[in-house]
Design a protein around this motif. Structure first.
Motif, PDB file in Angstrom:
ATOM      1  N   ALA A  12       0.625  -1.166  -0.081  1.00  0.00           N
ATOM      2  CA  ALA A  12       0.172  -0.059  -0.132  1.00  0.00           C
ATOM      3  C   ALA A  12       0.850   1.192   0.090  1.00  0.00           C
ATOM      4  O   ALA A  12       0.560   2.210  -0.501  1.00  0.00           O
ATOM      5  N   ASN A  13       1.929   1.179   0.625  1.00  0.00           N
ATOM      6  CA  ASN A  13       2.798   2.509   0.783  1.00  0.00           C
ATOM      7  C   ASN A  13       3.747   2.580  -0.603  1.00  0.00           C
ATOM      8  O   ASN A  13       4.439   3.557  -0.753  1.00  0.00           O
ATOM      9  N   CYS A  32      -8.837   6.165  -1.978  1.00  0.00           N
ATOM     10  CA  CYS A  32      -9.331   7.076  -0.843  1.00  0.00           C
ATOM     11  C   CYS A  32     -10.783   7.546  -1.292  1.00  0.00           C
ATOM     12  O   CYS A  32     -11.357   7.658  -0.418  1.00  0.00           O
ATOM     13  N   ASP A  33     -10.684   8.110  -2.451  1.00  0.00           N
ATOM     14  CA  ASP A  33     -12.025   8.653  -2.765  1.00  0.00           C
ATOM     15  C   ASP A  33     -13.073   7.323  -2.656  1.00  0.00           C
ATOM     16  O   ASP A  33     -14.269   7.625  -2.483  1.00  0.00           O
ATOM     17  N   PHE A  34     -12.874   6.242  -3.088  1.00  0.00           N
ATOM     18  CA  PHE A  34     -13.717   5.233  -2.997  1.00  0.00           C
ATOM     19  C   PHE A  34     -14.058   4.713  -1.556  1.00  0.00           C
ATOM     20  O   PHE A  34     -15.211   4.670  -1.216  1.00  0.00           O
ATOM     21  N   LEU A  45      -4.388   7.761   8.921  1.00  0.00           N
ATOM     22  CA  LEU A  45      -3.400   7.339  10.081  1.00  0.00           C
ATOM     23  C   LEU A  45      -2.879   6.198   9.285  1.00  0.00           C
ATOM     24  O   LEU A  45      -1.918   5.611  10.020  1.00  0.00           O
ATOM     25  N   ILE A  46      -3.122   5.594   8.059  1.00  0.00           N
ATOM     26  CA  ILE A  46      -2.451   4.437   7.562  1.00  0.00           C
ATOM     27  C   ILE A  46      -0.929   4.483   7.359  1.00  0.00           C
ATOM     28  O   ILE A  46      -0.186   3.650   8.018  1.00  0.00           O
ATOM     29  N   SER A  47      -0.586   5.900   6.619  1.00  0.00           N
ATOM     30  CA  SER A  47       0.764   6.077   6.400  1.00  0.00           C
ATOM     31  C   SER A  47       0.960   7.549   5.963  1.00  0.00           C
ATOM     32  O   SER A  47       0.011   8.172   5.859  1.00  0.00           O
ATOM     33  N   GLN A  48       2.260   8.044   5.831  1.00  0.00           N
ATOM     34  CA  GLN A  48       2.462   9.303   5.382  1.00  0.00           C
ATOM     35  C   GLN A  48       1.996   9.610   3.899  1.00  0.00           C
ATOM     36  O   GLN A  48       1.199  10.541   3.383  1.00  0.00           O
ATOM     37  N   LEU A  49       1.989   8.498   3.234  1.00  0.00           N
ATOM     38  CA  LEU A  49       1.727   8.520   1.837  1.00  0.00           C
ATOM     39  C   LEU A  49      -0.053   8.551   1.865  1.00  0.00           C
ATOM     40  O   LEU A  49      -0.466   9.419   1.135  1.00  0.00           O
ATOM     41  N   TRP A  50      -0.745   7.905   2.419  1.00  0.00           N
ATOM     42  CA  TRP A  50      -2.081   8.076   2.468  1.00  0.00           C
ATOM     43  C   TRP A  50      -2.494   9.410   3.255  1.00  0.00           C
ATOM     44  O   TRP A  50      -3.783   9.885   2.782  1.00  0.00           O
ATOM     45  N   MET A  97      -4.886  12.233   1.150  1.00  0.00           N
ATOM     46  CA  MET A  97      -6.096  12.922   1.897  1.00  0.00           C
ATOM     47  C   MET A  97      -6.024  14.277   1.706  1.00  0.00           C
ATOM     48  O   MET A  97      -6.927  14.975   1.921  1.00  0.00           O
ATOM     49  N   GLN A  98      -4.912  14.821   1.618  1.00  0.00           N
ATOM     50  CA  GLN A  98      -4.758  16.238   1.840  1.00  0.00           C
ATOM     51  C   GLN A  98      -4.655  16.692   0.137  1.00  0.00           C
ATOM     52  O   GLN A  98      -4.861  18.098  -0.109  1.00  0.00           O
ATOM     53  N   SER A  99      -4.868  15.883  -0.654  1.00  0.00           N
ATOM     54  CA  SER A  99      -4.838  16.451  -2.158  1.00  0.00           C
ATOM     55  C   SER A  99      -5.941  17.077  -2.454  1.00  0.00           C
ATOM     56  O   SER A  99      -7.326  16.645  -2.245  1.00  0.00           O
ATOM     57  N   PRO A 100      -6.166  18.275  -3.099  1.00  0.00           N
ATOM     58  CA  PRO A 100      -7.331  18.807  -3.504  1.00  0.00           C
ATOM     59  C   PRO A 100      -8.197  18.204  -4.543  1.00  0.00           C
ATOM     60  O   PRO A 100      -9.417  18.468  -4.439  1.00  0.00           O
ATOM     61  N   THR A 101      -7.414  17.417  -5.390  1.00  0.00           N
ATOM     62  CA  THR A 101      -8.280  16.777  -6.473  1.00  0.00           C
ATOM     63  C   THR A 101      -9.166  15.708  -5.905  1.00  0.00           C
ATOM     64  O   THR A 101     -10.334  15.412  -6.482  1.00  0.00           O
TER      65      THR A 101
END
Length: 501
Positions: free
Chosen positions: A50-51, A62-64, A77-82, A86-90
């Motif tokens: 996942a990372n 994430c959208d799903f 909380l999964i990881s820094q990548l996730w 979640m901070q992505s504007p798109t």
């Protein structure tokens, strides 16, 4: 807005709800995502994998997850990548406007979520969706929407949704509109989609008038189940530079500027005969069943990507060959291998034939028994020579070897075996060669089948009792002198694997 800092990428577990939803995403998107084809169907996605996913893919997952009701904090909380995803504007650029099933009104509580999306999306282009459906606020009791403080007119809600940022507008299954006509500006709108029985809403709400009055051209339009009322839009300035159009019947024929069109999808057979009078765009999708002879009447000089849902072919005279001079990718979802007869494409790179859901027993009982007879009688009409083949048809081993002998230029091959024990015969034939060198000096060997092969994937509905890992290693080891670098295998719902150099 939730306030939370990035967490360590060494977090050792998913939230159980997130894990369940992620597995649902993998199951539903497996056929469409290349990297998922090698992932065992029954396995969960481990945290390490996942990372390592691309950020764009994590954003889609994430959208799903959010759509399925997962908690935003648990995903972060999964990881820094996730967390970054979640901070992505798109991720927050989709604006759902879900109206009541009994009127074009939206419950006031939905405004909180809409405003949150507008903030988190920052300045990203927005994709607005107007749809109806029963929500927790809909009851069996009649509601006077106009007098109720809990509901707001759709017109009022839209006025707060920054329509100047709207990139696309989709309307799904909405009934007749009642209320003041919608009136808003969408200077950056590029895409319009009308699904289902939406024409009454589209016209009664004033949206048809707004679209016709656009001072710029739309780039993508998709219509379904529409009628003559929509034709003025197709002839308006909004369609002047249309790049992609999906529709049916009269809507397709009403397009006036085919010279700039890049993609066309036809949804019914009404429009097919009339296409003989227009130049077809580089990308063409044909949904209704059709025959090979139909393409003789078309101008296919510019077609580079062709998707046909169902293609039929019969034994014709030799002069019936249809030439696609620019075709690079051909996909035929339904039919048998004889459907490619009489097609010629000197520039063809990729051929997809069959669908993963093709039933082995039905195919072998109804189609396969005649395939080999036709191919042996008409081998000179197999004029396609792809470099990449993805075949989901459960062909017999005889038909498979017949085709592989003719397609010696194949570099990438994904093959579905009709029976698990066919793997034994296929392995033996793939290792046959014309060379006389000893195995240790096999660099100059000429393989009987697929001498240019670089990548091989084998699929079966079940693995049987065979050791597919051993077979894959045997193929890779036995063809050391060739270009083959990877052998993968997969069984529907029963796992898979890969061996590479």
């Amino acid at each position: 807005m939730d306030v939370i800092g990035p967490v360590s990428s060494t977090n050792n577990a998913f939230d159980p709800t997130c894990q369940l939803i992620i597995n649902q995403f993998l199951a539903s998107h497996r056929p469409a995502i290349t990297w998922l084809t090698l992932w065992p169907s029954s396995a969960s996605l481990p945290l390490g994998a996942a990372n390592r996913l691309p950020l764009e893919m994590v954003i889609r997952i994430c959208d799903f997850c959010l759509f399925m009701g997962a908690e935003r904090t648990n995903i972060m909380l999964i990881s820094q990548l996730w967390y970054a995803a979640m901070q992505s504007p798109t991720l927050w650029a989709k604006i759902p406007l879900r109206v009541s099933t009994r009127g074009a009104y939206i419950h006031a509580s939905h405004l909180v979520g809409l405003m949150k999306r507008l903030v988190l999306s920052q300045s990203a282009p927005l994709d607005a969706v107007i749809l109806n459906g029963r929500t927790m606020y809909d009851t069996a009791i009649d509601i006077n929407f106009a007098a109720s403080p809990d509901y707001l007119p759709l017109r009022t809600v839209i006025s707060h949704c920054e329509t100047h940022r709207w990139r696309s507008l989709s309307i799904h299954h909405i009934g007749t509109y009642t209320g003041e006509p919608l009136d808003f500006a969408t200077p950056n709108l590029k895409s319009l989609t009308l699904w289902g029985s939406t024409i009454s809403f589209f016209t009664s709400s004033g949206l048809l008038r707004l679209m016709i009055a656009l001072k710029h051209s739309l780039l993508h339009v998709e219509f379904r189940e529409l009628n003559d009322e929509i034709l003025p839009l197709l002839k308006s300035r909004a369609m002047g530079s249309l790049h992609s159009f999906r529709g049916a019947g009269k809507e397709v024929l009403a397009i006036t500027n085919y010279s700039v069109l890049q993609e066309l999808e036809i949804r019914d057979s009404i429009a097919l005969p009339e296409l003989a009078f227009v130049p077809l765009p580089p990308t063409l999708h044909i949904i209704p069943p059709c025959h090979t002879l139909l393409f003789q009447r078309f101008d296919v000089q510019n077609v580079r990507n062709l998707v046909i849902w169902e293609l039929h072919s019969e034994v014709y005279s030799p002069d019936t060959t249809v030439v696609f001079p620019s075709l690079r990718t051909l996909t035929i979802l339904r039919g048998d291998i004889t459907s490619i007869l009489y097609l010629s494409a000197p520039m063809l790179h990729t051929l997809h034939i069959g669908a993963p859901e093709t039933d082995v027993n039905v195919y072998r009982r109804t189609l396969e028994k005649n395939v080999m007879i036709v191919l042996r009688d008409l081998p000179h009409h197999i004029k396609l020579e792809p470099r990449m083949l993805v075949c989901h048809l459960p062909l017999s081993i005889d038909t498979t070897l017949f085709l592989l002998a003719r397609w010696s230029n194949l570099e990438e091959l994904s093959l579905r075996l009709a029976r698990p024990f066919d793997i034994r015969w296929l392995v033996a034939d793939l290792l046959k060669h014309y060379g006389t060198k000893a195995p240790s000096e096999s660099s100059k060997m000429q393989w009987k089948y697929l001498p240019a092969l670089k990548w091989l994937k084998l699929e079966a509905d079940e693995l049987g009792t065979h050791d597919w890992d051993a077979y894959a290693k045997r193929i890779l080891e036995g063809r050391k002198g060739g270009n083959l670098t990877c052998v993968a295998w997969n069984a529907a719902g029963k796992g898979g694997g890969a061996v590479s150099l």
